[in-house]
Design an enzyme around this catalytic site. Sequence first.
Site, PDB file in Angstrom:
ATOM      1  N   SER A 143       0.864  -1.186   0.000  1.00 24.06           N
ATOM      2  CA  SER A 143       0.000   0.000   0.000  1.00 24.06           C
ATOM      3  C   SER A 143       0.897   1.232   0.000  1.00 24.06           C
ATOM      4  CB  SER A 143      -0.850   0.000   1.279  1.00 24.06           C
ATOM      5  OG  SER A 143      -1.507   1.236   1.462  1.00 24.06           O
ATOM      6  N   TYR A 156      -1.902  -0.805  10.522  1.00 28.83           N
ATOM      7  CA  TYR A 156      -2.095  -1.120   9.093  1.00 28.83           C
ATOM      8  C   TYR A 156      -0.797  -0.840   8.330  1.00 28.83           C
ATOM      9  CZ  TYR A 156      -3.958  -1.019   4.324  1.00 28.83           C
ATOM     10  OH  TYR A 156      -4.179  -1.251   2.981  1.00 28.83           O
TER      11      TYR A 156
HETATM   12  N1  LIG Z   1      -8.429  -0.029  -1.961  1.00 23.54           N
HETATM   13  C1  LIG Z   1      -7.368   0.655  -1.578  1.00 23.54           C
HETATM   14  O1  LIG Z   1      -7.396   1.895  -1.506  1.00 23.54           O
HETATM   15  C2  LIG Z   1      -6.097  -0.064  -1.234  1.00 23.54           C
HETATM   16  C3  LIG Z   1      -4.929   0.699  -1.120  1.00 23.54           C
HETATM   17  C4  LIG Z   1      -3.757   0.049  -0.782  1.00 23.54           C
HETATM   18  C5  LIG Z   1      -3.734  -1.305  -0.574  1.00 23.54           C
HETATM   19  N2  LIG Z   1      -4.890  -2.015  -0.679  1.00 23.54           N
HETATM   20  C6  LIG Z   1      -4.831  -3.462  -0.416  1.00 23.54           C
HETATM   21  O2  LIG Z   1      -5.468  -4.149  -1.463  1.00 23.54           O
HETATM   22  C7  LIG Z   1      -5.889  -5.422  -0.997  1.00 23.54           C
HETATM   23  C8  LIG Z   1      -7.302  -5.692  -1.481  1.00 23.54           C
HETATM   24  O3  LIG Z   1      -8.185  -4.813  -0.851  1.00 23.54           O
HETATM   25  P1  LIG Z   1      -9.407  -4.100  -1.586  1.00 23.54           P
HETATM   26  O4  LIG Z   1      -9.108  -2.652  -1.634  1.00 23.54           O
HETATM   27  O5  LIG Z   1      -9.744  -4.798  -2.831  1.00 23.54           O
HETATM   28  O6  LIG Z   1     -10.553  -4.265  -0.468  1.00 23.54           O
HETATM   29  P2  LIG Z   1     -11.882  -5.141  -0.444  1.00 23.54           P
HETATM   30  O7  LIG Z   1     -12.780  -4.772  -1.565  1.00 23.54           O
HETATM   31  O8  LIG Z   1     -12.387  -5.006   0.952  1.00 23.54           O
HETATM   32  O9  LIG Z   1     -11.357  -6.619  -0.693  1.00 23.54           O
HETATM   33  C9  LIG Z   1     -10.657  -7.326   0.297  1.00 23.54           C
HETATM   34  C10 LIG Z   1     -10.605  -8.776  -0.118  1.00 23.54           C
HETATM   35  O10 LIG Z   1      -9.870  -9.495   0.864  1.00 23.54           O
HETATM   36  C11 LIG Z   1     -10.584 -10.651   1.183  1.00 23.54           C
HETATM   37  N3  LIG Z   1     -10.308 -11.112   2.535  1.00 23.54           N
HETATM   38  C12 LIG Z   1     -10.373 -10.435   3.695  1.00 23.54           C
HETATM   39  N4  LIG Z   1     -10.085 -11.254   4.728  1.00 23.54           N
HETATM   40  C13 LIG Z   1      -9.830 -12.477   4.182  1.00 23.54           C
HETATM   41  C14 LIG Z   1      -9.493 -13.738   4.723  1.00 23.54           C
HETATM   42  N5  LIG Z   1      -9.338 -13.932   6.037  1.00 23.54           N
HETATM   43  N6  LIG Z   1      -9.325 -14.773   3.874  1.00 23.54           N
HETATM   44  C15 LIG Z   1      -9.491 -14.606   2.546  1.00 23.54           C
HETATM   45  N7  LIG Z   1      -9.805 -13.430   1.974  1.00 23.54           N
HETATM   46  C16 LIG Z   1      -9.973 -12.391   2.800  1.00 23.54           C
HETATM   47  C17 LIG Z   1     -12.050 -10.290   1.005  1.00 23.54           C
HETATM   48  O11 LIG Z   1     -12.796 -11.468   0.721  1.00 23.54           O
HETATM   49  P3  LIG Z   1     -13.807 -12.197   1.716  1.00 23.54           P
HETATM   50  O12 LIG Z   1     -14.333 -11.166   2.672  1.00 23.54           O
HETATM   51  O13 LIG Z   1     -14.862 -12.753   0.799  1.00 23.54           O
HETATM   52  O14 LIG Z   1     -12.988 -13.262   2.360  1.00 23.54           O
HETATM   53  C18 LIG Z   1     -11.983  -9.402  -0.222  1.00 23.54           C
HETATM   54  O15 LIG Z   1     -12.052 -10.162  -1.393  1.00 23.54           O
HETATM   55  C19 LIG Z   1      -5.714  -5.395   0.526  1.00 23.54           C
HETATM   56  O16 LIG Z   1      -4.535  -6.092   0.865  1.00 23.54           O
HETATM   57  C20 LIG Z   1      -5.570  -3.920   0.827  1.00 23.54           C
HETATM   58  O17 LIG Z   1      -4.840  -3.683   2.004  1.00 23.54           O
HETATM   59  C21 LIG Z   1      -6.069  -1.438  -1.024  1.00 23.54           C
END
Ligand SMILES: NC(=O)c1ccc[n+]([C@@H]2O[C@H](COP(=O)([O-])OP(=O)(O)OC[C@H]3O[C@@H](n4cnc5c(N)ncnc54)[C@H](OP(=O)(O)O)[C@@H]3O)[C@@H](O)[C@H]2O)c1
Length: 248
Positions: A143, A156
Site C-alpha cells: 500500500s 495497518y
Molecule cells: N483499496 C485501496 O485503496 C487499497 C490501497 C492500498 C492497498 N490495498 C490493499 O489491497 C488489498 C485488497 O483490498 P481491496 O481494496 O480490494 O478491499 P476489499 O474490496 O475489501 O477486498 C478485500 C478482499 O480481501 C478478502 N479477505 C479479507 N479477509 C480475508 C481472509 N481472512 N481470507 C481470505 N480473503 C480475505 C475479502 O474477501 P472475503 O471477505 O470474501 O474473504 C476481499 O475479497 C488489501 O490487501 C488492501 O490492504 C487497497
Amino acid sequence: MSDNIEGKVVVITGASSGLGEASARLLSADGARVVLGARRHDRIEALAGELTGKGGKAIAVTTDVTACEEVKKLVDAAVQTYGRIDVIINNAGLMPQSPLERLRIDEWDRMIDVNIKGVLYGIVAALPYMKQQKAGHIINVSSAAGHKVRAGGAVYAATKHAVLALSEGLRQEVKPYNIRTTVISPGAVATELPNSITEPDVAAGFHKFYEEFAIPADSFARAVAFAIGQPNDVDINEILFRPTRQEL
Ligand SMILES: NC(=O)c1ccc[n+]([C@@H]2O[C@H](COP(=O)([O-])OP(=O)(O)OC[C@H]3O[C@@H](n4cnc5c(N)ncnc54)[C@H](OP(=O)(O)O)[C@@H]3O)[C@@H](O)[C@H]2O)c1
C-alpha cells in the site's frame, strides 16, 4: 502487453471484491486461467461463472487466508485443475484503522493474521510448485501506507511495511529458481476496503476521503497485467501508484 498473460494460471486471494475481482476480470479477458480464493463463496462462484460464460477459464475455491491449509488447498486446486501455477497474487487484506490509544487489539491481531501471515501462507503454498517448475511469479499487495505512516494508521502501515520487507527478501532468495516477484503499493482505490473500519469517526473520515479521491479498481488490475505481461526475463519488482490528486 497481454502476450505473456494468455494461458497463465493465476491464483488470486481476496478475489471476491475490489482489487482482486478487478484483476480476475482483466486477466481473464487477456486469456489467463484464474483461480479465485476468498471466504465469500457466493461471490467468487458468481464471478467464476460469469468469466466462464464469457469464454474464460475460472474456478472458485473458498479460502480463509489465515488458515495455511486452506491457502495450500487453493493452490493445489490450481495445479490439479490446470496442471501448474504461474502467478499468485497475495491480495487479501483489511484496513480497520484506529489510533493506537484505542487499544483495538482484536483488530491488530486480525490485520497481522490476514495482511502479513496471509501473504506468507500464499508463499508457503506456491513456492514449492514454482521451485519445481523453475518458473513462477509472486505478486504481493502492499500500500502507499507501506511507504508512509500516518497517525491513526500505525498497525495497518506496519503490516504493509512488512509486506514490502518480505517481498524484497523473497526477491533475493528466489533468484536461483527463475521466479519473478512484484510488490504493488496502491494509494486510494475505490473498493470495499474502508468498510473494514469499525471506529465510527475514523470510518467517516475515510469514506469522505475515498469518495473524493479514490480511483477505479482497474488501475490496480492494469498494474498487475503490466507486471505479468512483461517478457520472462523482465522482473518488475515494485509498483507504487496513487490517484493523481492524492498527496500522501
Ligand atoms: N483499496 C485501496 O485503496 C487499497 C490501497 C492500498 C492497498 N490495498 C490493499 O489491497 C488489498 C485488497 O483490498 P481491496 O481494496 O480490494 O478491499 P476489499 O474490496 O475489501 O477486498 C478485500 C478482499 O480481501 C478478502 N479477505 C479479507 N479477509 C480475508 C481472509 N481472512 N481470507 C481470505 N480473503 C480475505 C475479502 O474477501 P472475503 O471477505 O470474501 O474473504 C476481499 O475479497 C488489501 O490487501 C488492501 O490492504 C487497497
